[in-house]
Design an enzyme around this catalytic site. Structure first.
Site, PDB file in Angstrom:
ATOM      1  CG  ASN A  65      -0.409  -0.244   2.048  1.00  0.00           C
ATOM      2  OD1 ASN A  65       0.445  -0.739   2.704  1.00  0.00           O
ATOM      3  ND2 ASN A  65      -0.803   0.240   3.303  1.00  0.00           N
ATOM      4  CG  HIS A 102      -6.375  -4.301   8.024  1.00  0.00           C
ATOM      5  ND1 HIS A 102      -5.461  -3.827   7.831  1.00  0.00           N
ATOM      6  CD2 HIS A 102      -7.673  -4.108   7.934  1.00  0.00           C
ATOM      7  CE1 HIS A 102      -6.046  -3.005   8.430  1.00  0.00           C
ATOM      8  NE2 HIS A 102      -7.427  -2.958   8.837  1.00  0.00           N
ATOM      9  CG  ASN A 143      -7.160  -0.078  11.049  1.00  0.00           C
ATOM     10  OD1 ASN A 143      -7.820  -0.156  11.016  1.00  0.00           O
ATOM     11  ND2 ASN A 143      -7.634   0.570   9.618  1.00  0.00           N
ATOM     12  CG  ASP A 149       0.695  -3.528  10.441  1.00  0.00           C
ATOM     13  OD1 ASP A 149       1.065  -2.845  10.038  1.00  0.00           O
ATOM     14  OD2 ASP A 149      -0.171  -3.067  11.164  1.00  0.00           O
ATOM     15  CG  HIS A 209       1.542   7.995   9.853  1.00  0.00           C
ATOM     16  ND1 HIS A 209       1.572   7.269   8.982  1.00  0.00           N
ATOM     17  CD2 HIS A 209       1.987   6.330  10.213  1.00  0.00           C
ATOM     18  CE1 HIS A 209       0.868   7.152   8.238  1.00  0.00           C
ATOM     19  NE2 HIS A 209       1.498   5.930   9.579  1.00  0.00           N
TER      20      HIS A 209
HETATM   21 ZN    ZN Z   1      -3.107  -4.311   8.038  1.00  0.00          ZN
HETATM   22 ZN    ZN Z   2      -0.043  -2.992   7.737  1.00  0.00          ZN
END
Ligand code: ZN
Ligand code: ZN
Length: 432
Positions: free
Chosen positions: A102, A187, A286, A313, A317
């Site tokens: 992503n 996810h 998340n 994960d 940021h």
């Molecule tokens: Zn995720």
């Molecule tokens: Zn992730």
């Protein structure tokens, strides 16, 4: 002339080969040449020919593997690049990582996959694998070019950051992936249920006045996906499961011998929804931080062997983004460099896992999920090795991170267990 590295006197833990004993590891030309008490051939070696590392009191393990990281390149290089993420990885003891697709734009064709590989080769730190997008633009509608991406070396597919909402699309994705013997990772989050929730829905979201994301959102999609896997019988991996109900669904799927695996993050083992009480956006993730009951269920699941991989994960940021109010700040925690210490705190210190148990979930088991021949110290294998000082005590200091980002709620935490050296393909790529 052979290039040799001898790691002496360490406690060698290699779960793939059932080894947990004090012995030596000899690396010759980047390959594991011997593991045992007698690795010497009797001939005197010069310092140039052989470097010797004394690992007395240290753990010598297969290089750690994290199959869920976000490196933000291409598109958000100010947050993380393949180079900075790779440096963070080896500092965290990781010799292999798997990037999520992503990025901006997403990894959705073979050129994108090759781009990640090229950047990783240039960085020369850790092995970097990538997953490809399941759907074009991560939009959940049209399947991406999974076949071409698999040929280019993508190890699996996910729209991570989002779940694939439409069951018909997910069914097609599973059918399609089964043709290439790659896995689909999800996810799990039904957007209709999660809505615009920014934390777990419950007591704390109510008193904090923040929109909650109901844990049913995770359970609902995981349940649906397992029904699809029952039909297609292809490899499926549930990413960062976070609820007690998800654990039960995984338990049932495994009992039915379905090809279902799952992973857990350190934050879902060490933090709860209560951590959001000060509106500190470093706790906004998340899936969201859940309840004490969920944390306990995840820990029990790990003790029972229901969890297949431990992952960070790692989601870097910018400070400026995380300084926004809780509603507007992005989701995620950057934790690659303290991940091992966090899992030690969550799992070894309370006696949920022993060392071989922890190392297995950070080496050979995740390697199997992504289908690479790694995560072992078997003779003849590429020499990816991590040396850990299990007794070193220190405070996590985010200002020392190699990662470009500092969004990490563990700053100042007292932890035990430090990565001493990270060896990738026989080369020392990190030394504390
Ligand atoms: Zn995720
Ligand atoms: Zn992730």
């Amino acid at each position: 002339m052979a290039n040799e590295l001898l790691i002496k006197n360490g406690r060698v833990i290699d779960p793939a080969n059932g080894i947990d004993k004090k012995c030596d590891v000899l690396i010759v030309d980047g390959i594991i040449a011997a593991v045992g008490e007698k690795t010497e051939d009797g001939r005197q070696k010069t310092e140039e020919e052989r470097r010797v590392i004394d690992a007395a009191g240290k753990l010598v393990t297969p290089g750690l593997i994290d199959i869920h990281v976000h490196f933000r390149e291409p598109g958000d290089e100010e947050e993380e690049t393949i180079a900075s993420g790779s440096a963070a990885a080896v500092a965290g003891g990781f010799t292999s990582v798997v990037c999520m697709p992503n990025t901006n734009p997403p990894i959705e064709n073979e050129t994108d996959v090759e781009y990640i590989h090229r950047k990783a080769r240039q960085a020369r730190k850790t092995h970097v694998y990538t997953m490809g997008a399941i759907t074009k633009g991560l939009e959940g509608v049209e399947l991406a070019e999974m076949g071409f991406m698999a040929e280019a070396g993508a190890v699996g597919f996910t729209d991570d950051g989002r779940g694939v909402q439409d069951p018909a699309v997910m069914l097609r994705a599973l059918k399609y992936s089964s043709m290439f013997d790659v896995f689909i990772a999800q996810h799990c989050q039904d957007d209709r249920i999660a809505g615009d929730g920014v934390m777990n829905s419950g007591y704390y979201s109510a008193i904090l006045g923040l929109p909650g994301s109901d844990p049913l959102a995770e359970q609902e999609m995981l349940w649906r996906d397992i029904q699809l896997v029952k039909k297609i019988n292809t490899r499926y991996h549930a990413q960062h499961i976070s609820t007690a109900e998800s654990v039960e669904l995984i338990r049932a799927a495994k009992k039915d011998s379905l090809p279902v695996t799952c992973e857990v993050t350190p934050h879902h083992l060490l933090l709860t929804e209560q951590s959001c009480s000060e509106y500190d956006t470093n706790y906004k993730v998340n899936p969201p931080l859940r309840t004490v009951r969920d944390v306990e269920a995840l820990k029990r699941a790990i003790a029972e062997g229901l969890i297949d991989a431990l992952v960070s994960d790692h989601a870097p940021h910018l400070q400026s983004e995380k300084e926004l109010e809780f509603l507007a700040a992005p989701f995620g925690i950057a934790s690659l460099e303290c991940e091992l210490a966090l899992f030690i705190k969550a799992l070894i210190e309370p006696g949920i896992l022993n060392w071989p148990g922890l190392i297995e979930l950070m080496t050979v088991k995740p390697a199997k999920i992504i289908g690479v021949d790694k995560g072992t110290l078997g003779v003849g294998k590429q020499a990816d090795v991590t040396i850990i000082d299990p007794d070193a005590e220190y405070e996590i200091d985010v200002t020392q991170f190699r990662s470009k980002s500092r969004n990490c709620p563990y700053h100042g935490w007292k932890v035990k267990g430090r990565v001493e050296k990270t060896i990738v393909g026989g080369e020392i790529r990190f030394e504390a």
